[in-house]
Write a protein that holds these residues in place. Structure first.
Motif, PDB file in Angstrom:
ATOM      1  N   GLU A  69       0.805  -1.218   0.000  1.00 42.48           N
ATOM      2  CA  GLU A  69       0.000   0.000   0.000  1.00 42.48           C
ATOM      3  C   GLU A  69       0.842   1.275   0.000  1.00 42.48           C
ATOM      4  N   ILE A  70       1.831   1.335  -0.856  1.00 45.68           N
ATOM      5  CA  ILE A  70       2.654   2.537  -0.960  1.00 45.68           C
ATOM      6  C   ILE A  70       2.624   3.103  -2.381  1.00 45.68           C
ATOM      7  N   ASP A  71       1.689   2.614  -3.190  1.00 48.65           N
ATOM      8  CA  ASP A  71       1.432   3.161  -4.533  1.00 48.65           C
ATOM      9  C   ASP A  71       2.600   3.007  -5.501  1.00 48.65           C
ATOM     10  N   ILE A  72       3.444   2.013  -5.313  1.00 52.31           N
ATOM     11  CA  ILE A  72       4.509   1.781  -6.286  1.00 52.31           C
ATOM     12  C   ILE A  72       3.907   1.220  -7.577  1.00 52.31           C
ATOM     13  N   GLU A  73       4.521   1.537  -8.702  1.00 51.80           N
ATOM     14  CA  GLU A  73       4.023   1.124 -10.007  1.00 51.80           C
ATOM     15  C   GLU A  73       4.918   0.081 -10.664  1.00 51.80           C
ATOM     16  N   ALA A  74       5.994  -0.294 -10.006  1.00 51.98           N
ATOM     17  CA  ALA A  74       6.903  -1.319 -10.518  1.00 51.98           C
ATOM     18  C   ALA A  74       7.557  -2.019  -9.332  1.00 51.98           C
ATOM     19  N   VAL A  75       8.087  -3.200  -9.584  1.00 52.43           N
ATOM     20  CA  VAL A  75       8.781  -3.934  -8.529  1.00 52.43           C
ATOM     21  C   VAL A  75      10.063  -3.176  -8.172  1.00 52.43           C
ATOM     22  N   PRO A  76      10.274  -2.813  -6.914  1.00 50.59           N
ATOM     23  CA  PRO A  76      11.478  -2.055  -6.542  1.00 50.59           C
ATOM     24  C   PRO A  76      12.703  -2.954  -6.533  1.00 50.59           C
ATOM     25  N   PRO A  77      13.901  -2.375  -6.639  1.00 54.26           N
ATOM     26  CA  PRO A  77      15.136  -3.170  -6.509  1.00 54.26           C
ATOM     27  C   PRO A  77      15.179  -3.825  -5.131  1.00 54.26           C
ATOM     28  N   LEU A  78      15.462  -5.103  -5.103  1.00 51.90           N
ATOM     29  CA  LEU A  78      15.408  -5.851  -3.854  1.00 51.90           C
ATOM     30  C   LEU A  78      16.807  -6.204  -3.359  1.00 51.90           C
ATOM     31  N   PRO A  79      16.997  -6.255  -2.041  1.00 54.18           N
ATOM     32  CA  PRO A  79      18.259  -6.774  -1.506  1.00 54.18           C
ATOM     33  C   PRO A  79      18.473  -8.211  -1.992  1.00 54.18           C
ATOM     34  N   LYS A  80      19.693  -8.573  -2.255  1.00 51.06           N
ATOM     35  CA  LYS A  80      19.962  -9.874  -2.873  1.00 51.06           C
ATOM     36  C   LYS A  80      19.613 -11.052  -1.974  1.00 51.06           C
ATOM     37  N   GLU A  81      19.508 -10.820  -0.665  1.00 45.74           N
ATOM     38  CA  GLU A  81      19.175 -11.915   0.241  1.00 45.74           C
ATOM     39  C   GLU A  81      17.671 -12.056   0.463  1.00 45.74           C
ATOM     40  N   THR A  82      16.858 -11.315  -0.272  1.00 43.16           N
ATOM     41  CA  THR A  82      15.405 -11.331  -0.057  1.00 43.16           C
ATOM     42  C   THR A  82      14.835 -12.726  -0.276  1.00 43.16           C
ATOM     43  N   ALA A  83      14.081 -13.210   0.709  1.00 41.57           N
ATOM     44  CA  ALA A  83      13.413 -14.514   0.602  1.00 41.57           C
ATOM     45  C   ALA A  83      11.895 -14.360   0.524  1.00 41.57           C
ATOM     46  N   TYR A  84      11.356 -13.274   1.106  1.00 39.40           N
ATOM     47  CA  TYR A  84       9.914 -13.076   1.159  1.00 39.40           C
ATOM     48  C   TYR A  84       9.588 -11.647   0.723  1.00 39.40           C
ATOM     49  N   LEU A  85       8.768 -11.543  -0.306  1.00 42.03           N
ATOM     50  CA  LEU A  85       8.383 -10.227  -0.820  1.00 42.03           C
ATOM     51  C   LEU A  85       6.873 -10.085  -0.734  1.00 42.03           C
ATOM     52  N   TYR A  86       6.428  -9.045  -0.035  1.00 36.62           N
ATOM     53  CA  TYR A  86       5.008  -8.719   0.073  1.00 36.62           C
ATOM     54  C   TYR A  86       4.798  -7.344  -0.552  1.00 36.62           C
ATOM     55  N   ALA A  87       4.160  -7.316  -1.712  1.00 40.79           N
ATOM     56  CA  ALA A  87       3.938  -6.050  -2.424  1.00 40.79           C
ATOM     57  C   ALA A  87       2.470  -5.923  -2.793  1.00 40.79           C
ATOM     58  N   ARG A  88       1.617  -6.156  -1.822  1.00 41.61           N
ATOM     59  CA  ARG A  88       0.171  -6.154  -2.058  1.00 41.61           C
ATOM     60  C   ARG A  88      -0.394  -4.735  -2.111  1.00 41.61           C
ATOM     61  N   PHE A  89      -1.488  -4.627  -2.858  1.00 42.66           N
ATOM     62  CA  PHE A  89      -2.295  -3.398  -2.888  1.00 42.66           C
ATOM     63  C   PHE A  89      -1.475  -2.182  -3.314  1.00 42.66           C
ATOM     64  N   ASN A  90      -0.844  -2.306  -4.454  1.00 39.59           N
ATOM     65  CA  ASN A  90      -0.120  -1.200  -5.059  1.00 39.59           C
ATOM     66  C   ASN A  90      -0.675  -0.940  -6.455  1.00 39.59           C
ATOM     67  N   LYS A  91       0.133  -0.352  -7.323  1.00 44.05           N
ATOM     68  CA  LYS A  91      -0.316  -0.017  -8.673  1.00 44.05           C
ATOM     69  C   LYS A  91       0.602  -0.631  -9.730  1.00 44.05           C
ATOM     70  N   ILE A  92       1.173  -1.769  -9.392  1.00 46.37           N
ATOM     71  CA  ILE A  92       2.085  -2.437 -10.319  1.00 46.37           C
ATOM     72  C   ILE A  92       1.303  -2.969 -11.517  1.00 46.37           C
ATOM     73  N   LYS A  93       1.775  -2.670 -12.719  1.00 49.27           N
ATOM     74  CA  LYS A  93       1.088  -3.078 -13.946  1.00 49.27           C
ATOM     75  C   LYS A  93       1.828  -4.164 -14.710  1.00 49.27           C
ATOM     76  N   ARG A  94       3.115  -4.272 -14.479  1.00 54.81           N
ATOM     77  CA  ARG A  94       3.930  -5.190 -15.291  1.00 54.81           C
ATOM     78  C   ARG A  94       5.060  -5.759 -14.451  1.00 54.81           C
ATOM     79  N   ILE A  95       5.359  -7.026 -14.686  1.00 54.96           N
ATOM     80  CA  ILE A  95       6.500  -7.666 -14.048  1.00 54.96           C
ATOM     81  C   ILE A  95       7.491  -8.022 -15.145  1.00 54.96           C
ATOM     82  N   ALA A  96       8.692  -7.495 -15.043  1.00 54.14           N
ATOM     83  CA  ALA A  96       9.720  -7.711 -16.059  1.00 54.14           C
ATOM     84  C   ALA A  96      10.653  -8.847 -15.655  1.00 54.14           C
ATOM     85  N   ALA A  97      11.295  -9.458 -16.639  1.00 54.12           N
ATOM     86  CA  ALA A  97      12.236 -10.546 -16.367  1.00 54.12           C
ATOM     87  C   ALA A  97      13.399 -10.060 -15.517  1.00 54.12           C
ATOM     88  N   SER A  98      13.747  -8.791 -15.649  1.00 49.35           N
ATOM     89  CA  SER A  98      14.878  -8.243 -14.891  1.00 49.35           C
ATOM     90  C   SER A  98      14.561  -8.007 -13.420  1.00 49.35           C
TER      91      SER A  98
END
Length: 292
Positions: free
Chosen positions: A102-131
């Motif tokens: 719920e922070i109104d992001i429109e794309a997946v943010p850069p993640l720390p390399k050790e990330t195991a769990y990502l919760y990005a619910r209720f935002n404005k993301i429209k596309r998920i890229a391979a990168s």
């Protein structure tokens, strides 16, 4: 004159510091508005957690609130809509978990390399890229519920060989991406997926898949080649009109029993299940749906 003598006793109090208990990762909570079925140890009634969805803009989702209440070491970062901030200032990063809800992001943010769990619910993301996940091979759980995702680029999840739980519920997908091989739980409820948007072998090689949620879509038929590992299958409120004897069973093997299947939901589809009795001969329980 009596000499007043005072004896001073110095007490040194050394606080006993008990080590804080290790952070326990909460079970993934997915959403389905018309079910109260328990998913077992992995999911723990996550479909009923749709009650946590923010309806009036004031409730805090369950996962994030637990972290914020139980961790006194979090930086006191004021609420912001500045999506140019570094990920761990914009979101909450904690012990391999990243909370960007719920922070109104429109794309997946850069993640720390050790990330195991990502919760990005209720935002404005429209596309998920391979990168987005090309360098994050440690991911085990991703939740994109309640976004506006219309497109998932080919290979977006191809390197996530440890990923076990993925939710794309409540988005705008018309087709499914190629899914990683170790998934145990996949939720794509409440999208716009049609049968032609699911490849014939989309689930065949997912030999660990136990929970599959495709309710409230536009499917005309049951997906093919469902794995033997499947326990829960939700297909309610689609446009399914036909079922064959090989949909769940094996027409050439009358002794075949699908032993792990505990529940199939098909209510809300324009099909009378009583006309397809042989299609359920291998099941321990009849599907939920219309029989007359």
């Amino acid at each position: 004159m009596e000499t007043l003598q005072a004896t001073f006793f110095l007490f040194v109090f050394v606080p006993l510091v008990n080590p804080a208990p290790p952070l326990q990762q909460e079970s993934l909570q997915f959403y389905d508005y018309d079910t109260d079925v328990s998913m077992g140890s992995l999911t723990q009634d996550y479909e009923m957690q749709s009650k946590d969805i923010r309806k009036d803009g004031t409730n805090v989702s369950l996962d994030t609130s637990l972290v914020l209440q139980n961790d006194d070491n979090q930086l006191d970062v004021p609420p912001t809509k500045d999506t140019n901030l570094p990920t761990c200032l914009l979101c909450v990063c904690l012990s391999g978990s990243v909370y960007c809800e719920e922070i109104d992001i429109e794309a997946v943010p850069p993640l720390p390399k050790e990330t195991a769990y990502l919760y990005a619910r209720f935002n404005k993301i429209k596309r998920i890229a391979a990168s987005d996940f090309a360098d994050i091979t440690t991911l085990r759980r991703i939740d994109f519920s309640g976004n506006r995702i219309e497109e998932i680029e080919d290979g977006a999840f191809s390197k996530l060989l440890l990923l076990e739980e993925l939710s794309l519920a409540e988005n705008r997908l018309v087709k499914l991406p190629v899914l990683p091989p170790k998934l145990t739980t996949f939720n794509a409820n409440q999208n716009r997926i049609k049968s032609r948007g699911i490849k014939a072998n989309a689930f065949k090689k997912l030999t660990n898949l136990a929970y599959l949620y495709l309710g409230h879509n536009a499917l005309e038929s049951v997906p093919l080649n469902l794995p033997e590992s499947l326990r829960i299958l939700h297909l309610q409120y689609n446009n399914i009109t036909t079922i064959t004897d090989d949909t769940f069973c094996k027409s050439n093997n009358t002794r075949y029993i699908r032993t792990r299947m505990d529940e199939i939901r098909m209510e809300g589809n324009p099909i009378v299940l009583a006309k397809h009795v042989n299609a359920f001969s291998c099941l321990r329980m009849l599907p939920v749906g219309t029989y007359y």
